[in-house]
Write a protein that holds these residues in place. Structure first.
Motif, PDB file in Angstrom:
ATOM      1  N   ALA A 105       0.864  -1.189   0.087  1.00  0.00           N
ATOM      2  CA  ALA A 105       0.032  -0.062  -0.054  1.00  0.00           C
ATOM      3  C   ALA A 105       0.875   1.347  -0.036  1.00  0.00           C
ATOM      4  CB  ALA A 105      -1.034   0.158   1.308  1.00  0.00           C
ATOM      5  N   LEU A 106       0.204   2.357  -0.483  1.00  0.00           N
ATOM      6  CA  LEU A 106       0.734   3.699  -0.330  1.00  0.00           C
ATOM      7  C   LEU A 106       0.177   4.614   0.745  1.00  0.00           C
ATOM      8  CD1 LEU A 106       1.223   4.583  -4.025  1.00  0.00           C
ATOM      9  CD2 LEU A 106       3.165   3.871  -2.571  1.00  0.00           C
ATOM     10  N   PRO A 107       1.000   5.290   1.653  1.00  0.00           N
ATOM     11  CA  PRO A 107       0.571   5.988   2.676  1.00  0.00           C
ATOM     12  C   PRO A 107      -0.194   7.282   2.101  1.00  0.00           C
ATOM     13  CG  PRO A 107       2.825   6.627   2.469  1.00  0.00           C
ATOM     14  CD  PRO A 107       2.401   5.640   1.402  1.00  0.00           C
ATOM     15  N   GLY A 108      -1.368   7.740   2.594  1.00  0.00           N
ATOM     16  CA  GLY A 108      -1.974   8.858   2.534  1.00  0.00           C
ATOM     17  C   GLY A 108      -2.782   9.316   3.708  1.00  0.00           C
ATOM     18  N   SER A 109      -3.982  10.078   3.506  1.00  0.00           N
ATOM     19  CA  SER A 109      -5.067  10.639   4.477  1.00  0.00           C
ATOM     20  C   SER A 109      -6.178  10.431   3.812  1.00  0.00           C
ATOM     21  CB  SER A 109      -4.610  11.893   4.650  1.00  0.00           C
ATOM     22  OG  SER A 109      -4.690  12.957   3.515  1.00  0.00           O
ATOM     23  N   SER A 110      -7.187  10.527   4.553  1.00  0.00           N
ATOM     24  CA  SER A 110      -8.540  10.379   4.191  1.00  0.00           C
ATOM     25  C   SER A 110      -9.410  11.165   5.424  1.00  0.00           C
ATOM     26  CB  SER A 110      -9.193   9.025   4.198  1.00  0.00           C
ATOM     27  OG  SER A 110     -10.521   8.658   3.794  1.00  0.00           O
ATOM     28  N   GLU A 111     -10.110  12.063   4.942  1.00  0.00           N
ATOM     29  CA  GLU A 111     -11.112  12.755   5.941  1.00  0.00           C
ATOM     30  C   GLU A 111      -9.978  13.450   7.236  1.00  0.00           C
ATOM     31  OE1 GLU A 111     -14.517  11.076   6.705  1.00  0.00           O
ATOM     32  OE2 GLU A 111     -15.207  11.216   4.622  1.00  0.00           O
ATOM     33  N   ASP A 112      -8.869  13.826   6.912  1.00  0.00           N
ATOM     34  CA  ASP A 112      -7.875  14.059   8.109  1.00  0.00           C
ATOM     35  C   ASP A 112      -7.535  13.286   8.777  1.00  0.00           C
ATOM     36  OD1 ASP A 112      -8.489  16.981   7.210  1.00  0.00           O
ATOM     37  OD2 ASP A 112     -10.307  17.315   8.447  1.00  0.00           O
ATOM     38  N   LYS A 113      -7.746  11.875   8.375  1.00  0.00           N
ATOM     39  CA  LYS A 113      -7.032  10.812   9.224  1.00  0.00           C
ATOM     40  C   LYS A 113      -5.953   9.997   8.286  1.00  0.00           C
ATOM     41  CE  LYS A 113     -11.114   9.891  11.821  1.00  0.00           C
ATOM     42  NZ  LYS A 113     -12.299   8.898  12.264  1.00  0.00           N
ATOM     43  N   TYR A 114      -5.000   9.555   8.937  1.00  0.00           N
ATOM     44  CA  TYR A 114      -3.908   8.799   8.115  1.00  0.00           C
ATOM     45  C   TYR A 114      -4.806   7.520   7.731  1.00  0.00           C
ATOM     46  CZ  TYR A 114      -0.680  11.802  10.535  1.00  0.00           C
ATOM     47  OH  TYR A 114       0.202  12.537  11.095  1.00  0.00           O
ATOM     48  N   ALA A 115      -4.136   7.204   6.265  1.00  0.00           N
ATOM     49  CA  ALA A 115      -4.861   5.979   5.747  1.00  0.00           C
ATOM     50  C   ALA A 115      -3.613   5.549   4.881  1.00  0.00           C
ATOM     51  CB  ALA A 115      -5.980   6.515   5.045  1.00  0.00           C
ATOM     52  N   VAL A 116      -4.091   4.242   4.050  1.00  0.00           N
ATOM     53  CA  VAL A 116      -3.100   3.710   3.102  1.00  0.00           C
ATOM     54  C   VAL A 116      -4.132   3.322   2.026  1.00  0.00           C
ATOM     55  CG1 VAL A 116      -1.260   2.749   4.913  1.00  0.00           C
ATOM     56  CG2 VAL A 116      -3.235   1.388   4.153  1.00  0.00           C
ATOM     57  N   LYS A 117      -3.495   3.196   0.848  1.00  0.00           N
ATOM     58  CA  LYS A 117      -4.212   2.829  -0.562  1.00  0.00           C
ATOM     59  C   LYS A 117      -3.382   1.508  -0.688  1.00  0.00           C
ATOM     60  CE  LYS A 117      -5.251   4.240  -5.073  1.00  0.00           C
ATOM     61  NZ  LYS A 117      -5.330   5.452  -5.976  1.00  0.00           N
ATOM     62  N   LEU A 118      -4.306   0.438  -0.758  1.00  0.00           N
ATOM     63  CA  LEU A 118      -3.841  -0.821  -1.344  1.00  0.00           C
ATOM     64  C   LEU A 118      -3.490  -0.532  -2.887  1.00  0.00           C
ATOM     65  CD1 LEU A 118      -6.600  -3.283   0.449  1.00  0.00           C
ATOM     66  CD2 LEU A 118      -4.105  -2.496   1.247  1.00  0.00           C
ATOM     67  N   THR A 119      -2.400  -1.428  -3.095  1.00  0.00           N
ATOM     68  CA  THR A 119      -1.779  -1.207  -4.610  1.00  0.00           C
ATOM     69  C   THR A 119      -1.502  -2.639  -5.071  1.00  0.00           C
ATOM     70  OG1 THR A 119       0.529  -1.024  -3.661  1.00  0.00           O
ATOM     71  CG2 THR A 119      -0.652   0.877  -4.067  1.00  0.00           C
ATOM     72  N   GLU A 120      -1.524  -3.708  -3.923  1.00  0.00           N
ATOM     73  CA  GLU A 120      -1.033  -4.889  -4.351  1.00  0.00           C
ATOM     74  C   GLU A 120      -1.611  -6.066  -3.395  1.00  0.00           C
ATOM     75  OE1 GLU A 120       2.756  -7.966  -5.775  1.00  0.00           O
ATOM     76  OE2 GLU A 120       2.864  -5.780  -5.223  1.00  0.00           O
ATOM     77  N   VAL A 121      -2.241  -7.276  -3.909  1.00  0.00           N
ATOM     78  CA  VAL A 121      -2.447  -8.126  -3.053  1.00  0.00           C
ATOM     79  C   VAL A 121      -1.502  -9.432  -2.988  1.00  0.00           C
ATOM     80  CG1 VAL A 121      -4.486  -9.921  -2.421  1.00  0.00           C
ATOM     81  CG2 VAL A 121      -5.008  -7.726  -3.323  1.00  0.00           C
ATOM     82  N   LEU A 122      -0.802  -9.902  -2.012  1.00  0.00           N
ATOM     83  CA  LEU A 122       0.008 -10.842  -1.942  1.00  0.00           C
ATOM     84  C   LEU A 122      -0.837 -12.020  -1.560  1.00  0.00           C
ATOM     85  CD1 LEU A 122       2.866  -9.207   0.116  1.00  0.00           C
ATOM     86  CD2 LEU A 122       2.426  -9.182  -2.261  1.00  0.00           C
ATOM     87  N   ARG A 123      -0.603 -13.057  -2.471  1.00  0.00           N
ATOM     88  CA  ARG A 123      -1.279 -14.336  -2.308  1.00  0.00           C
ATOM     89  C   ARG A 123       0.024 -15.522  -2.150  1.00  0.00           C
ATOM     90  NH1 ARG A 123      -6.356 -13.663  -3.515  1.00  0.00           N
ATOM     91  NH2 ARG A 123      -6.838 -11.988  -4.836  1.00  0.00           N
ATOM     92  N   GLY A 124      -0.571 -16.594  -1.450  1.00  0.00           N
ATOM     93  CA  GLY A 124       0.382 -17.673  -1.497  1.00  0.00           C
ATOM     94  C   GLY A 124       1.272 -17.524  -0.542  1.00  0.00           C
ATOM     95  N   ASP A 125       2.542 -18.010  -0.907  1.00  0.00           N
ATOM     96  CA  ASP A 125       3.799 -17.728   0.095  1.00  0.00           C
ATOM     97  C   ASP A 125       4.529 -16.432   0.068  1.00  0.00           C
ATOM     98  OD1 ASP A 125       3.273 -20.251   1.075  1.00  0.00           O
ATOM     99  OD2 ASP A 125       4.559 -21.276  -0.318  1.00  0.00           O
ATOM    100  N   GLU A 126       3.987 -15.514  -0.746  1.00  0.00           N
ATOM    101  CA  GLU A 126       4.482 -14.307  -0.969  1.00  0.00           C
ATOM    102  C   GLU A 126       4.667 -13.365   0.523  1.00  0.00           C
ATOM    103  OE1 GLU A 126       1.934 -13.230  -4.476  1.00  0.00           O
ATOM    104  OE2 GLU A 126       3.563 -12.262  -4.970  1.00  0.00           O
TER     105      GLU A 126
END
Length: 326
Positions: free
Chosen positions: A305-326
């Motif tokens: 994920a990438l860091p950011g904000s949402s409605e004056d709160k810290y948030a993260v934006k998911l960029t990739e889903v890790l599956r299996g043994d990753e």
């Protein structure tokens, strides 16, 4: 009607008595068959089919007791249904001793109460085990104290709650323990002449054994008495579809709360620097501002994920889903 003897049989019997082959006193001492008088003015309202169905219901109840009670008593518990019979309530109440443990249970939505009698030695054992003892009953019975009654009441609530499942094929019960009586005179829930069904259950906790009697008045069960037959009972026992279990499990899992955390970065500092940290100090991390962060679900890394904000709160934006043994 008694058996009628022929003349030759009578002669042989008299000859045997005269020669001493038969002893009159010995014949008198033989135990006679117990014959129970049938009261036509007060006919039995519970048929054998009703009583057998009640036994089946409480056999299921016994299995629930034997699997749930060890969690509280920390001892192996064996529960067996002994028998069931239909008697007048006066016969049940007159057979009770003092002190006695009687749980008066509201059998909602049915109108009226049922009574659950627990042997005193099992009551003393429950108190002893729940207070950390070895679970030995008293050598001599005595009255239960208020503290002991309060402890036993908690166990009775467990007994009552376990009644729901065995009766599910007959009626959707919502039973509730109203009170515990130690004097049988204060547990007159119905008229003494009313008919009841008594199911006797043997409870063995470790080396201690005692009985539980469940008193079910006919006037309470009358609205569902037609359902107390084995044909109806087994016809309502539909096999659960495997899909329904999968849906139930999926529903439970979907409501489970799991911690999710995003790691901004890591840094190594000395213990001396850590001890001297104060407000306003800056700790340099091993990640850059535009670098993806590791997101953990529980202890497993599942996302980037990438860091950011949402409605004056810290948030993260998911960029990739890790599956299996990753």
């Amino acid at each position: 009607m008694g058996e009628v003897l022929s003349q030759s049989e009578i002669d042989n019997l008299l000859n045997a008595l005269s020669t001493g082959e038969l002893d009159v006193e010995e014949i008198k001492d033989k135990e006679e068959k117990a014959v129970k008088n049938y009261d036509f003015a007060r006919p039995a309202k519970f048929s054998k089919e009703h009583l057998r169905t009640l036994e089946i219901i409480f056999e299921h109840y016994g299995r629930l007791l034997s699997t749930n009670l060890p969690a509280y008593l920390r001892k192996p518990v064996q529960v067996d249904v002994m028998n069931s019979e239909a008697v007048a309530y006066s016969e049940f109440s007159n057979a009770l001793s003092n002190p006695v443990l009687l749980g008066v249970i509201d059998f909602a939505p049915l109108t009226g109460n049922i009574v659950m009698e627990l042997a005193s030695n099992i009551g003393y054992l429950i108190v002893d085990r729940l207070l950390g003892g070895e679970g030995k009953p008293l050598e001599k019975n005595r009255d239960f104290s208020e503290i002991e009654i309060s402890i036993i009441e908690r166990m009775f609530n467990t007994f009552v709650n376990l009644l729901r499942e065995p009766w599910a094929n007959v009626i959707d019960l919502a039973p509730r323990l109203e009170r515990i009586e130690t004097n049988s005179q204060f547990a007159q829930i119905i008229s003494p002449n009313e008919m009841i069904a008594i199911v006797t259950i043997n409870i063995r906790v470790g080396d201690v054994e005692g009985l539980m009697n469940v008193c079910l008045p006919f006037i309470v069960l009358e609205p569902v008495i037609d359902k107390l037959n084995t044909k109806y009972w087994y016809s309502t026992m539909t096999d659960k579809d495997s899909d329904s279990y999968e849906d139930a499990i999926e529903s439970l899992i979907s409501r489970a709360q799991i911690p999710v955390k995003a790691v901004l970065g890591k840094s190594n500092i000395s213990v001396g620097d850590f001890v001297s940290l104060c407000i306003g100090d800056i700790i340099r991390l091993n990640t850059k501002l535009d670098q993806e962060l590791d997101v953990y679900v529980g202890n497993l890394q599942k996302f980037k994920a990438l860091p950011g904000s949402s409605e004056d709160k810290y948030a993260v934006k998911l960029t990739e889903v890790l599956r299996g043994d990753e």
